[in-house]
Design an enzyme around this catalytic site. Structure first.
Site, PDB file in Angstrom:
ATOM      1  N   ASN A   7      54.023 -93.350 -35.184  1.00 50.54           N
ATOM      2  CA  ASN A   7      55.276 -92.680 -34.847  1.00 50.54           C
ATOM      3  C   ASN A   7      56.318 -93.199 -35.843  1.00 50.54           C
ATOM      4  O   ASN A   7      56.735 -94.353 -35.778  1.00 50.54           O
ATOM      5  CB  ASN A   7      55.701 -93.010 -33.405  1.00 50.54           C
ATOM      6  CG  ASN A   7      57.013 -92.347 -33.027  1.00 50.54           C
ATOM      7  OD1 ASN A   7      57.925 -92.219 -33.838  1.00 50.54           O
ATOM      8  ND2 ASN A   7      57.133 -91.947 -31.771  1.00 50.54           N
ATOM      9  N   GLU A  34      56.875 -87.815 -34.148  1.00 54.86           N
ATOM     10  CA  GLU A  34      58.338 -87.815 -34.285  1.00 54.86           C
ATOM     11  C   GLU A  34      58.752 -87.599 -35.739  1.00 54.86           C
ATOM     12  O   GLU A  34      59.563 -88.335 -36.283  1.00 54.86           O
ATOM     13  CB  GLU A  34      58.960 -89.097 -33.713  1.00 54.86           C
ATOM     14  CG  GLU A  34      59.256 -88.997 -32.230  1.00 54.86           C
ATOM     15  CD  GLU A  34      60.319 -89.978 -31.752  1.00 54.86           C
ATOM     16  OE1 GLU A  34      61.471 -89.537 -31.557  1.00 54.86           O
ATOM     17  OE2 GLU A  34      59.994 -91.169 -31.581  1.00 54.86           O
ATOM     18  N   TYR A 112      52.026 -86.444 -29.372  1.00 52.45           N
ATOM     19  CA  TYR A 112      53.262 -87.174 -29.073  1.00 52.45           C
ATOM     20  C   TYR A 112      53.604 -86.872 -27.619  1.00 52.45           C
ATOM     21  O   TYR A 112      54.216 -85.853 -27.298  1.00 52.45           O
ATOM     22  CB  TYR A 112      54.385 -86.761 -30.010  1.00 52.45           C
ATOM     23  CG  TYR A 112      55.704 -87.423 -29.687  1.00 52.45           C
ATOM     24  CD1 TYR A 112      55.765 -88.783 -29.375  1.00 52.45           C
ATOM     25  CD2 TYR A 112      56.889 -86.697 -29.688  1.00 52.45           C
ATOM     26  CE1 TYR A 112      56.969 -89.391 -29.068  1.00 52.45           C
ATOM     27  CE2 TYR A 112      58.102 -87.298 -29.392  1.00 52.45           C
ATOM     28  CZ  TYR A 112      58.130 -88.647 -29.085  1.00 52.45           C
ATOM     29  OH  TYR A 112      59.333 -89.247 -28.771  1.00 52.45           O
ATOM     30  N   ASP A 153      51.215 -91.373 -30.068  1.00 49.25           N
ATOM     31  CA  ASP A 153      52.159 -92.118 -29.239  1.00 49.25           C
ATOM     32  C   ASP A 153      52.052 -91.549 -27.826  1.00 49.25           C
ATOM     33  O   ASP A 153      52.514 -90.451 -27.555  1.00 49.25           O
ATOM     34  CB  ASP A 153      53.571 -91.953 -29.798  1.00 49.25           C
ATOM     35  CG  ASP A 153      54.630 -92.624 -28.934  1.00 49.25           C
ATOM     36  OD1 ASP A 153      54.268 -93.264 -27.916  1.00 49.25           O
ATOM     37  OD2 ASP A 153      55.824 -92.504 -29.265  1.00 49.25           O
ATOM     38  N   ASP A 253      60.596 -97.852 -35.005  1.00 48.00           N
ATOM     39  CA  ASP A 253      60.379 -98.830 -33.941  1.00 48.00           C
ATOM     40  C   ASP A 253      58.902 -98.964 -33.583  1.00 48.00           C
ATOM     41  O   ASP A 253      58.525 -99.858 -32.830  1.00 48.00           O
ATOM     42  CB  ASP A 253      61.218 -98.512 -32.703  1.00 48.00           C
ATOM     43  CG  ASP A 253      61.224 -97.046 -32.315  1.00 48.00           C
ATOM     44  OD1 ASP A 253      60.626 -96.220 -33.044  1.00 48.00           O
ATOM     45  OD2 ASP A 253      61.827 -96.703 -31.282  1.00 48.00           O
TER      46      ASP A 253
END
Length: 264
Positions: A7, A34, A112, A153, A253
């Site tokens: 991600n 993302e 996702y 993710d 992140d």
């Protein structure tokens, strides 16, 4: 065969980091989530210049998934609607969260999963419904191929071992009993966690909140997964988390998780 999930939290913002990582790690397929960009604006040339193929399913500012493959993929399709009727899918494909393709007999499914925002919210209920439809989607794919690698993710920490501090997790989105049950119902199709085949200890995470110095303290969660059907699970020879990209300036992140499969 090496396949990674990452991600990237905006492929254009993190383009230099993603391309650099791919140059240092010349894997076969990179599954991105993302991407946050419409297909027409996806930075394809950055990857085609490295002789990779690009398959994208994106939208402006939110969500988005892509497959970056060294060799051309076959039978690429996007969204639940590629295999499920509209009566089941409804409006779920308005959010670009599903892309799949086949390489050397392995169907790679890049997901996702919705975050869910907060427990009991409309987005939380949407997430649980999305996971229910995911199971139906994978059921159809399994009728077509028994070699599925489902990665991405998942926004679910399936075990307490996957959270740096699981205290109170049952009231926290990404770790509630309902979310775990929904994901386990999907895995009951015959999918197994490849990472846990090789790594049984805690303290190994793929996502760290930007706030409160979480990465420095290793206060993370393992929510990025590779799940494999039985034959692929047996053929998996490694699964690792690469924390190096999370140490860069202005990183995503999340960080890459790589699985290696034997083709023999």
């Amino acid at each position: 065969m090496k396949i990674a999930t990452w991600n990237v939290n905006s492929v254009r913002t993190r383009l230099e980091q993603v391309v650099g990582w791919l140059q240092d790690n010349p894997i076969d397929v990179l599954c991105l989530q993302e991407t946050k960009v419409v297909d027409e604006s996806f930075p394809r040339s950055a990857f085609t210049d490295l002789n990779y193929q690009v398959y994208a399913f994106g939208q402006k500012s939110y969500n988005g998934v892509a497959l970056i493959s060294r060799s051309p993929l076959s039978d690429v399709n996007v969204g639940f609607g590629a295999v499920l009727p509209e009566s089941v899918v409804g409006d779920l494909d308005e959010q670009k969260r599903v892309i799949t393709g086949v390489l050397d007999g392995v169907r790679v499914v890049n997901l996702y999963v919705p975050n869910g925002s907060s427990v009991g919210s409309d987005k939380y209920l949407y997430k649980l419904h999305w996971l229910k439809v995911l199971r139906e989607y994978l059921e159809v794919l399994l009728q077509q191929s028994q070699n599925l690698l489902v990665c991405g993710d998942f926004n679910v920490a399936l075990e307490d071992l996957d959270i740096h501090d699981p205290k109170g997790r049952e009231k926290q989105v990404m770790a509630t009993d309902a979310e775990r049950a929904a994901l386990r119902h999907v895995l009951d199709l015959g999918l197994s966690d490849v990472f846990r085949k090789f790594n049984q200890e805690g303290g190994q995470f793929s996502w760290w909140d930007y706030r409160t110095g979480a990465f420095r303290r290793n206060a993370g969660w393992r929510i990025d997964h590779h799940y494999a059907t039985p034959d692929l699970y047996e053929r998996s020879i490694a699964c690792t988390i690469d924390t190096a990209p999370r140490k860069l300036t202005q990183p995503s992140d999340h960080t890459p998780v790589i699985v290696e499969l034997s083709l023999s």
